[in-house]
Design an enzyme around this catalytic site. Structure first.
Site, short mmCIF file in Angstrom:
data_model
loop_
_atom_site.label_atom_id
_atom_site.label_comp_id
_atom_site.label_asym_id
_atom_site.label_seq_id
_atom_site.Cartn_x
_atom_site.Cartn_y
_atom_site.Cartn_z
N TYR A 34 3.05 6.26 16.26
CA TYR A 34 2.01 5.27 15.97
C TYR A 34 0.65 5.85 16.36
O TYR A 34 -0.31 5.77 15.56
CB TYR A 34 2.25 3.96 16.73
N THR A 71 -2.30 -10.74 17.54
CA THR A 71 -1.93 -10.97 16.14
C THR A 71 -0.40 -10.88 16.03
O THR A 71 0.30 -10.90 17.04
CB THR A 71 -2.54 -9.88 15.23
N PHE A 110 0.99 -8.25 15.32
CA PHE A 110 1.23 -6.83 15.57
C PHE A 110 2.47 -6.59 16.45
O PHE A 110 3.35 -5.81 16.09
CB PHE A 110 -0.02 -6.23 16.24
N VAL A 125 0.81 -1.22 0.00
CA VAL A 125 0.00 0.00 0.00
C VAL A 125 0.84 1.27 0.00
O VAL A 125 0.35 2.35 -0.32
CB VAL A 125 -0.99 0.04 1.19
N SER A 131 -7.78 2.09 15.74
CA SER A 131 -7.19 1.55 16.96
C SER A 131 -7.59 2.44 18.12
O SER A 131 -7.88 3.63 17.94
CB SER A 131 -5.66 1.53 16.83
#
Length: 252
Positions: free
Chosen positions: A152, A187, A189, A60, A139
């Site tokens: 982040y 996950t 992550f 992406v 999130s």
């Protein structure tokens, strides 16, 4: 192919993969996007036994590749009814003065610019049809800021703002826009955030029951399966043990 066609970014792992698996079981037509070709091919082979699947292999962050890939969709998949902007990552957990510029750029390029590129490629057809649904996976980091989360959190605050802006700007075209903002989900992550330090990553999820990717998939399905007059505009979900980004009840 009478079912809706859903395009999912970041479909090869975690939340994206769980969404793909659930929607395949419900016979949605799927366009699965990811940068890891082997995983993409394997997932498509598995889910292709349940529904119509097409894959697009791109990162992406690469604007040209995004538009090229989406522009190459075959006729039977070119009408995208639902776009799920799921691709995203966290890189590093450092105080702002010690942060890596490369990590900052990766998070902003994937979480913010990547979401915009894919949306830009899909939106014209939705606007023309006066129909469509966009789900942005955000999130809880987009709702608050925590120590060492700096860039982040900034990237996910941007997703929150883009989600709201999309909803306002696309209202006149009858396009539904909503966000699902998960807290702690087990996950890959944390593996990515801690750059492969599995021991450190595992500690994030110890001592309590985190959310699972399947939990988020069910919520996404609920949102996209509502009658068209219903739009789940902004949803926050956390494990019961989590009260905020920094308060988690752990049983030691």
């Amino acid at each position: 192919m009478e079912k809706k066609t859903v395009l999912i970014t970041g479909a090869t792992s975690g939340i994206g993969k769980a969404i793909a698996e659930l929607l395949a079981s419900l016979s949605f037509n799927l366009v699965l996007c990811g940068r890891r070709k082997e995983r993409l091919t394997e997932l498509a082979s598995k889910l292709g036994k349940q529904t119509h699947v097409h894959t697009l292999n791109f990162d992406v962050r690469d604007k040209e590749k995004v538009f090229e890939a989406i522009g190459s969709l075959p006729k039977e998949f070119e009408q995208i009814n639902v776009l799920i902007n799921n691709a995203g990552n966290a890189h590093g957990l450092d105080p702002i003065d010690q942060g890596s510029v490369e990590d900052w750029e990766a998070m902003l390029d994937i979480n913010v610019k990547g979401l915009l590129y894919v949306s830009k490629a899909i939106l014209p057809q939705m606007v023309e049809r006066k129909e469509g649904h966009i789900i942005n996976i955000g999130s809880t980091a987009g709702k608050e800021v925590y120590p060492k989360g700096n860039v982040y959190c900034a990237s996910k605050h941007a997703v929150d703002a883009i989600n709201q802006g999309m909803r306002l700007d696309l209202n006149e075209h009858g396009i539904r826009v909503g966000a699902v903002n998960p807290g702690l989900v087990e996950t890959e992550f944390s593996d990515v955030r801690f750059k492969g330090d599995t021991q450190k990553a595992e500690k994030v999820y110890k001592g309590y029951q985190p959310l699972l990717p399947e939990d988020i998939a069910e919520i996404v399905h609920f949102a996209i399966s509502r009658p068209y007059h219903v739009n789940i505009a902004d949803l926050v979900v956390m494990p019961t043990a989590q009260a905020s980004s920094t308060i988690v009840k752990k049983e030691l």
